[in-house]
Design a protein around this motif. Structure first.
Motif, PDB file in Angstrom:
ATOM      1  N   UNK A  57      51.178  23.241  11.542  1.00 37.95           N
ATOM      2  CA  UNK A  57      50.692  22.788  10.238  1.00 37.95           C
ATOM      3  C   UNK A  57      51.386  21.490   9.841  1.00 37.95           C
ATOM      4  N   UNK A  58      52.696  21.473   9.974  1.00 41.44           N
ATOM      5  CA  UNK A  58      53.468  20.316   9.562  1.00 41.44           C
ATOM      6  C   UNK A  58      53.196  19.118  10.471  1.00 41.44           C
ATOM      7  N   UNK A  59      53.146  19.354  11.762  1.00 46.93           N
ATOM      8  CA  UNK A  59      52.930  18.292  12.750  1.00 46.93           C
ATOM      9  C   UNK A  59      51.547  17.653  12.581  1.00 46.93           C
ATOM     10  N   UNK A  60      50.524  18.492  12.376  1.00 49.06           N
ATOM     11  CA  UNK A  60      49.160  17.983  12.324  1.00 49.06           C
ATOM     12  C   UNK A  60      48.757  17.487  10.946  1.00 49.06           C
ATOM     13  N   UNK A  61      49.369  18.034   9.909  1.00 49.32           N
ATOM     14  CA  UNK A  61      48.916  17.698   8.559  1.00 49.32           C
ATOM     15  C   UNK A  61      49.979  16.963   7.752  1.00 49.32           C
ATOM     16  N   UNK A  62      51.093  16.645   8.411  1.00 46.81           N
ATOM     17  CA  UNK A  62      52.121  15.837   7.762  1.00 46.81           C
ATOM     18  C   UNK A  62      52.675  16.477   6.498  1.00 46.81           C
ATOM     19  N   UNK A  63      52.755  17.803   6.490  1.00 48.61           N
ATOM     20  CA  UNK A  63      53.251  18.493   5.299  1.00 48.61           C
ATOM     21  C   UNK A  63      54.643  19.062   5.577  1.00 48.61           C
ATOM     22  N   UNK A  64      55.380  19.354   4.506  1.00 50.18           N
ATOM     23  CA  UNK A  64      56.722  19.894   4.690  1.00 50.18           C
ATOM     24  C   UNK A  64      56.640  21.259   5.363  1.00 50.18           C
ATOM     25  N   UNK A  65      57.541  21.493   6.286  1.00 49.01           N
ATOM     26  CA  UNK A  65      57.504  22.735   7.050  1.00 49.01           C
ATOM     27  C   UNK A  65      58.153  23.890   6.292  1.00 49.01           C
ATOM     28  N   UNK A  66      57.628  25.069   6.472  1.00 46.86           N
ATOM     29  CA  UNK A  66      58.234  26.275   5.923  1.00 46.86           C
ATOM     30  C   UNK A  66      59.095  26.987   6.962  1.00 46.86           C
ATOM     31  N   UNK A  67      59.321  26.308   8.098  1.00 45.90           N
ATOM     32  CA  UNK A  67      60.008  26.960   9.210  1.00 45.90           C
ATOM     33  C   UNK A  67      61.247  26.180   9.660  1.00 45.90           C
ATOM     34  N   UNK A  68      62.112  26.919  10.301  1.00 44.47           N
ATOM     35  CA  UNK A  68      63.196  26.308  11.071  1.00 44.47           C
ATOM     36  C   UNK A  68      62.882  26.499  12.552  1.00 44.47           C
ATOM     37  N   UNK A  69      63.189  25.501  13.371  1.00 44.47           N
ATOM     38  CA  UNK A  69      63.189  25.724  14.821  1.00 44.47           C
ATOM     39  C   UNK A  69      64.612  25.463  15.304  1.00 44.47           C
ATOM     40  N   UNK A  70      65.235  26.526  15.758  1.00 46.57           N
ATOM     41  CA  UNK A  70      66.643  26.463  16.155  1.00 46.57           C
ATOM     42  C   UNK A  70      66.768  26.636  17.667  1.00 46.57           C
ATOM     43  N   UNK A  71      67.712  25.922  18.224  1.00 47.77           N
ATOM     44  CA  UNK A  71      67.959  25.963  19.661  1.00 47.77           C
ATOM     45  C   UNK A  71      68.936  27.104  19.948  1.00 47.77           C
ATOM     46  N   UNK A 124      62.265  21.713  28.763  1.00 45.89           N
ATOM     47  CA  UNK A 124      62.602  21.570  30.183  1.00 45.89           C
ATOM     48  C   UNK A 124      63.622  22.646  30.570  1.00 45.89           C
ATOM     49  N   UNK A 125      64.524  22.916  29.669  1.00 48.05           N
ATOM     50  CA  UNK A 125      65.645  23.824  29.959  1.00 48.05           C
ATOM     51  C   UNK A 125      66.149  24.341  28.615  1.00 48.05           C
ATOM     52  N   UNK A 126      66.319  25.646  28.518  1.00 41.72           N
ATOM     53  CA  UNK A 126      66.867  26.197  27.287  1.00 41.72           C
ATOM     54  C   UNK A 126      65.884  27.094  26.557  1.00 41.72           C
ATOM     55  N   UNK A 127      66.184  27.379  25.307  1.00 45.67           N
ATOM     56  CA  UNK A 127      65.324  28.277  24.531  1.00 45.67           C
ATOM     57  C   UNK A 127      65.445  27.983  23.038  1.00 45.67           C
ATOM     58  N   UNK A 128      64.400  28.347  22.319  1.00 51.09           N
ATOM     59  CA  UNK A 128      64.362  28.107  20.875  1.00 51.09           C
ATOM     60  C   UNK A 128      63.752  29.313  20.162  1.00 51.09           C
ATOM     61  N   UNK A 129      63.989  29.356  18.857  1.00 45.90           N
ATOM     62  CA  UNK A 129      63.247  30.307  18.035  1.00 45.90           C
ATOM     63  C   UNK A 129      62.759  29.563  16.800  1.00 45.90           C
ATOM     64  N   UNK A 130      61.536  29.880  16.400  1.00 45.46           N
ATOM     65  CA  UNK A 130      60.973  29.303  15.187  1.00 45.46           C
ATOM     66  C   UNK A 130      60.907  30.431  14.176  1.00 45.46           C
ATOM     67  N   UNK A 131      61.530  30.233  13.016  1.00 49.79           N
ATOM     68  CA  UNK A 131      61.591  31.342  12.068  1.00 49.79           C
ATOM     69  C   UNK A 131      61.463  30.868  10.632  1.00 49.79           C
ATOM     70  N   UNK A 132      61.102  31.808   9.766  1.00 49.19           N
ATOM     71  CA  UNK A 132      61.060  31.550   8.328  1.00 49.19           C
ATOM     72  C   UNK A 132      62.067  32.478   7.663  1.00 49.19           C
TER      73      UNK A 132
END
Lengths: 230, 230
Positions: free
Chosen positions: B123-137, B92-100
């Motif tokens: 991948x993680x959301x749909x397949x319930x697997x551990x993520x290889x990424x960070x999503x930082x605000x 809604x407001x703000x920004x993020x970055x998804x990174x490895x």
């Protein structure tokens, strides 16, 4: 799993999945039998396996009436740069590569296609714009093709088709996310080993030069990595 | 157009699109008014604009009941490597970055998020697997978040939501296809100019170092390109 043909299954894996998990009548339904050929049955199997839903005779008939079988010989083009990509194709047999040529004449392969893969230029197909890509057939290839209104009709009318297509898009998103990350964060060597592990069929079906264009490494670099690997 | 927030529109563009094209009642429906806050209205506007379909009061209520408002402060994490990504978020407001972060400690940014963007590790959301990424605000951020069953419920129950979500996935596929091609075929300089042209908001909202991690170029290379550009 890291693959771009859906849920990473080849033909025989899909067949066994469908035999195990899905109640499915083999080509014996009189209403469909007269219309559908072997290519259609491959698509039915695929839809059933991916969606986990069955298809009625009426739905099968609608699918058969909506798709068109296309045969292309090795080196023919499914799409050429500058044209609008009018079709999405489902590969029954054969292989394709989708590539661009930059101003310096270098080829980059953005996607390979094998059996049970959908191929199209997403931007051109969905937005009716001229494509920046070629899609070339690498072996004699059989495809079932659909235009946009046919895809939309099947999504609206056949829940199993809609479910399969949504799953395909999801898998593509996952695959692309991993490919972008590989391009940004992995060395040439890591990308090659990643490909061997996750897409072993690519190294069996495509030449070393093609693999280099797909991985974004120079052919001589890939050659060096492969020597080292052996 | 080459963008990863859907159809490349920012908030004000979406508002004007929706005012022009869509009949829509402003926050006056008694049944919804009591439940919905400004964040929900942003999402309603977005769904209506992207799908071209209106939302009934009952559908709006269902949406409000399905989403959860989450506020994160600058530098907090929406997702951390090794965790399962349980949510998809609508900014809604703000920004993020998804990174490895690779084994050599280098960061690679696979996606930025701005207002009117969905963020998740597919991948993680749909397949319930551990993520290889960070999503930082990257700034103080407000999100509406949904888990998988909530997304599935809304897709099944609200045609406008299903249409919007399908369009979002399509746009992502187009964007990713172009990004893969850029990574394979463009020079660092061409990628930077491409970004300035197609994602001008990125160069305004994110630091030079971040842009370098997104483009897959060294910060000093980007610095040289920018000097040359001025």
């Amino acid at each position: 799993m890291y693959t771009n043909n859906i849920v990473g299954k080849n033909n025989s894996e899909i067949s066994s999945l469908f035999v195990q998990n899905v109640e499915y009548r083999m080509p014996g339904d009189p209403a469909v039998r007269t219309l559908a050929g072997p290519a259609h049955w491959e698509l039915f199997k695929y839809i059933t396996a991916i969606s986990g839903m069955s298809l009625s005779n009426q739905q099968k008939t609608l699918i058969v009436e909506s798709v068109k079988l296309k045969k292309l010989r090795k080196r023919q083009y499914f799409l050429q740069e500058g044209d609008i990509c009018k079709y999405i194709g489902f590969i029954i047999k054969g292989s394709t590569r989708m590539f661009s040529i930059n101003e310096r004449g270098q080829e980059s392969i953005v996607a390979f296609g094998l059996e049970n893969t959908w191929i199209t230029d997403q931007a051109s197909f969905n937005q009716n714009e001229c494509s920046g890509y070629h899609i070339e057939v690498m072996e004699d290839t059989e495809l079932l093709i659909l235009n946009r209104s046919q895809i939309e009709l099947l999504i609206a009318s056949v829940p199993a088709f809609a479910q399969m297509f949504s799953e395909y898009q999801k898998q593509q998103l996952i695959y692309n996310q991993k490919r972008i990350n590989a391009a940004l964060s992995m060395t040439a060597e890591e990308r090659y080993y990643d490909l061997l592990k996750n897409q072993p069929q690519y190294s069996m079906r495509f030449s070393q030069n093609m693999l280099a264009c797909y991985l974004g490494v120079k052919p001589e670099t890939l050659s060096r990595i492969r020597k080292h690997h052996i």
